[in-house]
Design a protein around this motif. Structure first.
Motif, PDB file in Angstrom:
ATOM      1  N   ALA A  71       0.835  -1.214   0.000  1.00 45.64           N
ATOM      2  CA  ALA A  71       0.000   0.000   0.000  1.00 45.64           C
ATOM      3  C   ALA A  71       0.870   1.264   0.000  1.00 45.64           C
ATOM      4  O   ALA A  71       0.356   2.379   0.010  1.00 45.64           O
ATOM      5  N   HIS A  72       2.194   1.058   0.005  1.00 47.19           N
ATOM      6  CA  HIS A  72       3.154   2.180   0.028  1.00 47.19           C
ATOM      7  C   HIS A  72       2.908   3.125   1.201  1.00 47.19           C
ATOM      8  O   HIS A  72       3.006   4.343   1.071  1.00 47.19           O
ATOM      9  N   SER A  73       2.575   2.538   2.352  1.00 49.74           N
ATOM     10  CA  SER A  73       2.253   3.382   3.507  1.00 49.74           C
ATOM     11  C   SER A  73       3.485   4.092   4.063  1.00 49.74           C
ATOM     12  O   SER A  73       3.373   5.150   4.661  1.00 49.74           O
ATOM     13  N   GLY A  74       4.663   3.519   3.848  1.00 50.15           N
ATOM     14  CA  GLY A  74       5.871   4.176   4.355  1.00 50.15           C
ATOM     15  C   GLY A  74       6.498   5.130   3.359  1.00 50.15           C
ATOM     16  O   GLY A  74       7.617   5.602   3.559  1.00 50.15           O
ATOM     17  N   SER A  75       5.754   5.429   2.290  1.00 44.70           N
ATOM     18  CA  SER A  75       6.365   6.210   1.215  1.00 44.70           C
ATOM     19  C   SER A  75       6.093   7.702   1.366  1.00 44.70           C
ATOM     20  O   SER A  75       5.348   8.132   2.244  1.00 44.70           O
ATOM     21  N   LEU A  76       6.705   8.465   0.466  1.00 44.76           N
ATOM     22  CA  LEU A  76       6.477   9.911   0.395  1.00 44.76           C
ATOM     23  C   LEU A  76       5.291  10.208  -0.520  1.00 44.76           C
ATOM     24  O   LEU A  76       4.971  11.359  -0.774  1.00 44.76           O
ATOM     25  N   GLY A  77       4.677   9.158  -1.045  1.00 42.76           N
ATOM     26  CA  GLY A  77       3.608   9.349  -2.021  1.00 42.76           C
ATOM     27  C   GLY A  77       4.184   9.541  -3.407  1.00 42.76           C
ATOM     28  O   GLY A  77       5.335   9.197  -3.664  1.00 42.76           O
ATOM     29  N   LEU A  78       3.375  10.128  -4.273  1.00 48.31           N
ATOM     30  CA  LEU A  78       3.841  10.355  -5.644  1.00 48.31           C
ATOM     31  C   LEU A  78       4.942  11.410  -5.646  1.00 48.31           C
ATOM     32  O   LEU A  78       4.766  12.505  -5.096  1.00 48.31           O
ATOM     33  N   VAL A  79       6.061  11.076  -6.264  1.00 47.90           N
ATOM     34  CA  VAL A  79       7.202  11.984  -6.260  1.00 47.90           C
ATOM     35  C   VAL A  79       6.850  13.318  -6.910  1.00 47.90           C
ATOM     36  O   VAL A  79       7.210  14.393  -6.417  1.00 47.90           O
ATOM     37  N   GLU A  80       6.091  13.233  -7.995  1.00 45.61           N
ATOM     38  CA  GLU A  80       5.721  14.456  -8.718  1.00 45.61           C
ATOM     39  C   GLU A  80       4.842  15.391  -7.875  1.00 45.61           C
ATOM     40  O   GLU A  80       4.677  16.555  -8.207  1.00 45.61           O
ATOM     41  N   GLU A  81       4.234  14.844  -6.827  1.00 37.85           N
ATOM     42  CA  GLU A  81       3.354  15.665  -5.986  1.00 37.85           C
ATOM     43  C   GLU A  81       4.086  16.262  -4.784  1.00 37.85           C
ATOM     44  O   GLU A  81       3.492  17.003  -3.998  1.00 37.85           O
ATOM     45  N   ILE A  82       5.355  15.916  -4.602  1.00 41.28           N
ATOM     46  CA  ILE A  82       6.118  16.519  -3.497  1.00 41.28           C
ATOM     47  C   ILE A  82       6.221  18.017  -3.807  1.00 41.28           C
ATOM     48  O   ILE A  82       6.686  18.394  -4.891  1.00 41.28           O
ATOM     49  N   PRO A  83       5.745  18.878  -2.890  1.00 34.89           N
ATOM     50  CA  PRO A  83       5.645  20.314  -3.230  1.00 34.89           C
ATOM     51  C   PRO A  83       6.948  20.908  -3.780  1.00 34.89           C
ATOM     52  O   PRO A  83       6.912  21.719  -4.710  1.00 34.89           O
ATOM     53  N   TYR A  84       8.064  20.501  -3.218  1.00 33.88           N
ATOM     54  CA  TYR A  84       9.372  21.010  -3.666  1.00 33.88           C
ATOM     55  C   TYR A  84       9.562  20.818  -5.168  1.00 33.88           C
ATOM     56  O   TYR A  84      10.115  21.670  -5.857  1.00 33.88           O
ATOM     57  N   LEU A  85       9.075  19.668  -5.664  1.00 29.35           N
ATOM     58  CA  LEU A  85       9.218  19.362  -7.083  1.00 29.35           C
ATOM     59  C   LEU A  85       8.019  19.882  -7.880  1.00 29.35           C
ATOM     60  O   LEU A  85       8.158  20.405  -8.980  1.00 29.35           O
ATOM     61  N   LYS A  86       6.849  19.740  -7.283  1.00 31.88           N
ATOM     62  CA  LYS A  86       5.620  20.145  -7.978  1.00 31.88           C
ATOM     63  C   LYS A  86       5.647  21.635  -8.301  1.00 31.88           C
ATOM     64  O   LYS A  86       5.192  22.063  -9.359  1.00 31.88           O
ATOM     65  N   ASN A  87       6.176  22.431  -7.361  1.00 30.24           N
ATOM     66  CA  ASN A  87       6.217  23.879  -7.559  1.00 30.24           C
ATOM     67  C   ASN A  87       7.463  24.328  -8.301  1.00 30.24           C
ATOM     68  O   ASN A  87       8.123  25.277  -7.908  1.00 30.24           O
ATOM     69  N   GLN A  88       7.844  23.593  -9.314  1.00 28.18           N
ATOM     70  CA  GLN A  88       8.980  23.995 -10.129  1.00 28.18           C
ATOM     71  C   GLN A  88       8.524  24.104 -11.585  1.00 28.18           C
ATOM     72  O   GLN A  88       7.450  23.617 -11.944  1.00 28.18           O
ATOM     73  N   GLN A  89       9.373  24.745 -12.377  1.00 32.27           N
ATOM     74  CA  GLN A  89       9.098  24.839 -13.813  1.00 32.27           C
ATOM     75  C   GLN A  89      10.290  24.235 -14.526  1.00 32.27           C
ATOM     76  O   GLN A  89      11.240  24.925 -14.866  1.00 32.27           O
ATOM     77  N   ARG A  90      10.247  22.936 -14.668  1.00 37.29           N
ATOM     78  CA  ARG A  90      11.422  22.243 -15.192  1.00 37.29           C
ATOM     79  C   ARG A  90      11.425  22.239 -16.722  1.00 37.29           C
ATOM     80  O   ARG A  90      10.618  21.545 -17.339  1.00 37.29           O
ATOM     81  N   LEU A  91      12.324  23.028 -17.283  1.00 36.56           N
ATOM     82  CA  LEU A  91      12.538  22.993 -18.733  1.00 36.56           C
ATOM     83  C   LEU A  91      13.857  22.271 -18.999  1.00 36.56           C
ATOM     84  O   LEU A  91      13.892  21.228 -19.646  1.00 36.56           O
ATOM     85  N   THR A  92      14.937  22.811 -18.432  1.00 35.54           N
ATOM     86  CA  THR A  92      16.254  22.200 -18.637  1.00 35.54           C
ATOM     87  C   THR A  92      16.348  20.850 -17.918  1.00 35.54           C
ATOM     88  O   THR A  92      16.940  19.908 -18.435  1.00 35.54           O
ATOM     89  N   PHE A  93      15.764  20.773 -16.741  1.00 33.71           N
ATOM     90  CA  PHE A  93      15.856  19.539 -15.962  1.00 33.71           C
ATOM     91  C   PHE A  93      14.600  18.678 -16.088  1.00 33.71           C
ATOM     92  O   PHE A  93      14.298  17.892 -15.203  1.00 33.71           O
ATOM     93  N   ALA A  94      13.897  18.823 -17.210  1.00 35.78           N
ATOM     94  CA  ALA A  94      12.637  18.109 -17.382  1.00 35.78           C
ATOM     95  C   ALA A  94      12.792  16.587 -17.292  1.00 35.78           C
ATOM     96  O   ALA A  94      11.923  15.896 -16.785  1.00 35.78           O
TER      97      ALA A  94
END
Lengths: 512, 160
Positions: free
Chosen positions: A80-103
């Protein structure tokens, strides 16, 4: 269905045990006889979470942070991935970025050209191959892209000068001598998405009529050197590099050269001297490298991030890139958050983001839990700023107005235990260690400056010696041949201006 | 591989490999640094006796080669210890206690920064930025990168 599991082989991830974790995962897959595959990627840039292990799921990749070998079996007993951070793309640090070069960085296998292409790679190059050199250059000019190495000179203008120069041979040189403390974006990109840099260099070559490229990588980056060498070999085998780029009529090839531990070789003319096999001593300008550069030939010298921004500009158009940013700072900037910070990592955002958002919202304050006292932005030659300047937006001009610079985008955080007189002294000591020796203000001034700061710290004629340091800084700033001597005053004067209490004498004794 | 320059391998002095390396690489554009890197890697340092050989083969003066060798921090003039510990002392690592770490390592290895222990076991050196600034303090130990390093971890690695 095969379970895909991702573990970075980025140097930062490896430095905290990613290799052992990857091996433990491979062993666990074998032991359990699972239908699973381990894929090594670059880093997502969420560096405080390294080693970050990701499991593919129908909803996206699910991440586990700071995994160590002992944690590995539990990852396989957590359906159930209970010990996880959840979806990586939803981690605010990453979600609130505008990745063009590091896409793609941290997502794809860095050495899979197929994955590179299926994630949007080579689109810019294919467009460029259908365009004239002049049109390519105009796209880059229109995008507003400025040199990401620190100087912020418009990339397209530099290319125009090289294109207009007449010569049998021209060169593209990539400056990957990323020596600024607090910066690691070039390294992450070369390790995590090396084909992007290769693509950018080929486009530059086509635009200005250069057929040969060199990437000058510092020797402190062995992982990046290895990755780039392998990527170049693959690109050559698959016809991306060579006498017929992507099977067309253009020719471009490139090779890696390794620095030898000299910070000054990040200065472009010094880098050229080093590439030619000499002491890395600065050349006077003019002539500009664009006219007389490597081996006396017209040469484009760009930072890794400048060249890596180009494929996006060509693929999506100049207007797409220019729409990000503020003022004359267009596009995105990969900010590197480092030092005494809780969540250090890479933050790619449009220009305009405030320093406070970077330090507090992304960074979450200091790692030590103590108050932030100072940040140094722009590497060892950047200013030290106190908190009342943290609302400054990340923008070349706004930083310059406040006697700061964004440089290559490094932000180093210090807590309240820092002694700013010591930091000022270190700036001068570093200048003395790394000076190429060509000009007197830098060669002699740095040593005399460090000695004078020692006197201040010992309480010897504090007012007189402080005036002397300020005077010396003026000489360094105005009389040095290049940015090393010319900018060393920035950390020194900013420390004096913003933190005068640390220069009141006897601070060293009091701090210890 | 290039990582070898951060370690201490070492072969006994012999002019033949120097000639071989120079012969193999002299066709490159700007061959001197690649040649010196290769020799540094193979022997663990650049022997004084290699300089006239290289100078002769590249048609340079011995002074020119000497000048290049002495300019760059990477080229050793003498073999290093059996273990090479390069600790970053640039700003990001300073903010996380690099100076304290260096002090502890000096004490435990019995060396001053920049020196090799008398028993030839450890060379302790400063390096300015390893690009691991979000996981400070960082160091290269025998070519392997470490982040969030403390003295105990460094000692354990050297004792391996």
């Amino acid at each position: 269905m095969t379970q895909l599991i991702y573990v970075p082989d980025d140097a930062a991830a490896l430095s905290v045990g990613a290799e052992d974790v990857a091996q433990a995962i491979a062993a666990e897959i074998a032991r359990r006889g699972l239908d699973a595959k381990l894929i090594r990627t670059g880093s997502r840039g969420l560096l405080w979470l390294e080693p970050l292990v990701e499991f593919a799921s129908p909803k996206g990749r699910i991440g586990y942070g700071s995994v160590n070998v002992a944690d590995v079996p539990a990852l396989f007993e957590d359906p159930a991935h209970s010990g996880s951070l959840g979806l990586v793309e939803e981690i605010p640090y990453l979600k609130n970025q505008q990745r063009l070069t590091f896409a793609r960085c941290g997502i794809t296998d860095p050495l899979s050209l197929q994955e590179y292409e299926s994630h949007g790679g080579l689109k810019g190059l294919r467009r460029a191959l259908e365009m004239t050199g002049t049109d390519i250059i105009e796209q880059v000019v229109d995008s507003g892209l400025r040199g990401r190495g620190g100087a912020g000179f418009p990339t397209g203008i530099k290319w125009r000068t090289v294109a207009a120069a007449m010569a049998e041979q021209k060169y593209i040189v990539c400056n990957a001598d990323e020596g600024d403390s607090g910066t690691f974006a070039d390294r992450m990109l070369m390790e995590g998405d090396p084909f992007l840099l290769i693509e950018g260099m080929i486009i530059a070559g086509i635009a200005v009529g250069a057929t040969k490229g060199f990437v000058y990588i510092r020797s402190e980056y062995p992982h990046a050197i290895a990755k780039m060498n392998r990527a170049i070999a693959i690109a050559r085998e698959d016809g991306v590099l060579g006498s017929a780029v992507l099977g067309g009529g253009k020719c471009f090839d490139m090779e890696i050269r390794i620095g030898a531990g000299a910070y000054i070789c990040g200065e472009e003319t010094s880098l050229l001297e080093s590439l030619e096999g000499r002491r890395g001593q600065v050349r006077p300008k003019p002539p500009l490298p664009a006219i007389e550069g490597l081996f006396g030939k017209p040469t484009v010298i760009n930072n890794v991030l400048s060249l890596a921004a180009v494929p996006t500009i060509l693929a999506e158009g100049a207007a797409f890139y220019r729409d990000f940013g503020m003022g004359r700072s267009r596009g995105t900037m990969p900010v590197q958050l480092a030092g005494n910070v809780r969540r250090g990592g890479l933050i790619e955002r449009a220009f305009g983001l405030s320093l406070r958002e970077i330090i507090e919202e992304y960074g979450g304050g200091t790692a030590s839990g103590r108050p932030v006292r100072a940040v140094q932005v722009g590497g060892p030659l950047g200013s030290y700023w106190p908190s009342h300047l943290f609302d400054t937006p990340f923008d070349y001009e706004t930083f310059a107005e406040k006697s700061g610079m964004i440089g290559h985008g490094g932000v180093v955080v210090f807590d309240d235990t820092v002694n700013m007189a010591k930091q000022a002294r270190f700036a001068l000591e570093f200048c003395a260690i790394e000076s190429c020796g060509k000009c007197t203000p830098c060669r002699i001034g740095s040593t005399r400056g460090a000695e004078t700061l020692d006197k201040i710290m010992q309480g010897e004629n504090v007012a007189g010696n402080t005036a002397l340091v300020r005077d010396l800084c003026e000489v360094l700033r105005d009389g040095s041949l290049c940015a090393l001597g010319g900018l060393t005053p920035m950390p020194v004067l900013s420390a004096l201006d913003h933190f005068p209490e640390d220069f009141a004498g006897k601070t060293l004794a009091a701090a210890e | 591989m290039t990582t070898a320059i951060h370690k201490a391998p070492a072969a006994a002095w012999n002019p033949d490999p120097v000639r071989e390396v120079a012969e193999r690489l002299k066709g490159l554009d700007g061959p001197l640094l690649p040649i010196l890197h290769a020799i540094n890697e193979q022997f663990g340092y650049v022997d004084e006796r290699a300089l006239p050989i290289i100078a002769d083969m590249l048609n340079l003066t011995r002074a020119e080669v000497q000048g290049v060798v002495s300019f760059y921090h990477d080229f050793r003039r003498a073999p290093a210890g059996r273990h090479v510990v390069k600790v970053c002392r640039a700003e990001a690592c300073q903010s996380m206690g690099a100076e304290r770490l260096i002090g502890e390592l000096e004490k435990s290895f019995g060396v001053t920064l920049g020196e090799t222990s008398t028993d030839g076991r450890v060379t302790l050196e400063a390096v300015y930025c390893l690009g691991n600034c979000a996981l400070s303090p960082a160091a290269l130990i025998d070519g392997k990168l470490f982040g969030r390093l403390d003295a105990a971890k460094a000692q354990a690695q050297v004792s391996k």
